[in-house]
Write a protein that holds these residues in place. Structure first.
Motif, PDB file in Angstrom:
ATOM      1  N   ILE A  48      41.676  27.766  40.502  1.00 19.86           N
ATOM      2  CA  ILE A  48      42.841  27.322  41.279  1.00 19.86           C
ATOM      3  C   ILE A  48      43.874  28.435  41.367  1.00 19.86           C
ATOM      4  N   VAL A  49      44.148  29.078  40.249  1.00 22.62           N
ATOM      5  CA  VAL A  49      45.144  30.164  40.239  1.00 22.62           C
ATOM      6  C   VAL A  49      44.689  31.307  41.134  1.00 22.62           C
ATOM      7  N   ASN A  50      43.415  31.666  41.062  1.00 22.35           N
ATOM      8  CA  ASN A  50      42.909  32.754  41.917  1.00 22.35           C
ATOM      9  C   ASN A  50      43.047  32.402  43.396  1.00 22.35           C
ATOM     10  N   ALA A  51      42.810  31.144  43.748  1.00 28.42           N
ATOM     11  CA  ALA A  51      42.965  30.725  45.139  1.00 28.42           C
ATOM     12  C   ALA A  51      44.424  30.816  45.582  1.00 28.42           C
ATOM     13  N   VAL A  52      45.332  30.392  44.719  1.00 27.74           N
ATOM     14  CA  VAL A  52      46.764  30.479  45.060  1.00 27.74           C
ATOM     15  C   VAL A  52      47.191  31.929  45.208  1.00 27.74           C
TER      16      VAL A  52
END
Length: 136
Positions: free
Chosen positions: A30-34
């Protein structure tokens, strides 16, 4: 050897560790996508992007060619690390520390037994010997 391993498994540490790894992997995605969809485009506004969309500092080398130091992956990794660390701290570490502090406050402190010093033992032995001599 197996007894210690069996106790380790029975304590639930392995299950806790497995859950933490799975949650960490999911949250990292999720963090990488954000970072890829929000942070990277914001940074691209201020730094030059190359043909692949990566950004960094462009420097001219001694042959006159432009070299791009691709700092985009580094910035993304640092932001991802701090975002994951922040969430792990506030979601897991801080509540667990608070729980442990409250639990420790509810349990009475163990009574500390102070062993007599060597000098005190010698004085006690001396007094016992004196009292035996006096009575016998």
């Amino acid at each position: 050897m197996f007894k210690g391993f069996k106790e380790f498994i029975a304590q639930g540490n392995v299950i806790d560790l497995a859950v933490a790894v799975v949650i960490g992997a999911a949250f990292t995605a999720i963090v990488n996508a954000v970072v890829a969809s929000v942070i990277t485009p914001l940074v691209n506004l201020f730094l030059a992007a190359d043909a692949t969309g990566g950004f960094g500092l462009a420097v001219t080398n001694i042959h006159g060619d432009e070299v791009l130091f691709p700092l985009g992956d580094l910035v993304s990794a640092v932001i991802s690390f701090f975002a994951v660390a922040l969430v792990v701290y506030f979601v897991f570490v801080l509540p667990m520390n608070t729980y442990k502090e409250r639990r420790a406050a509810r349990t009475p402190a163990p009574v500390e037994v102070v062993a007599p010093t060597e000098a005190e033992l010698l004085v006690e032995i001396r007094d016992l010997l004196r009292s035996e001599r006096a009575t016998g």
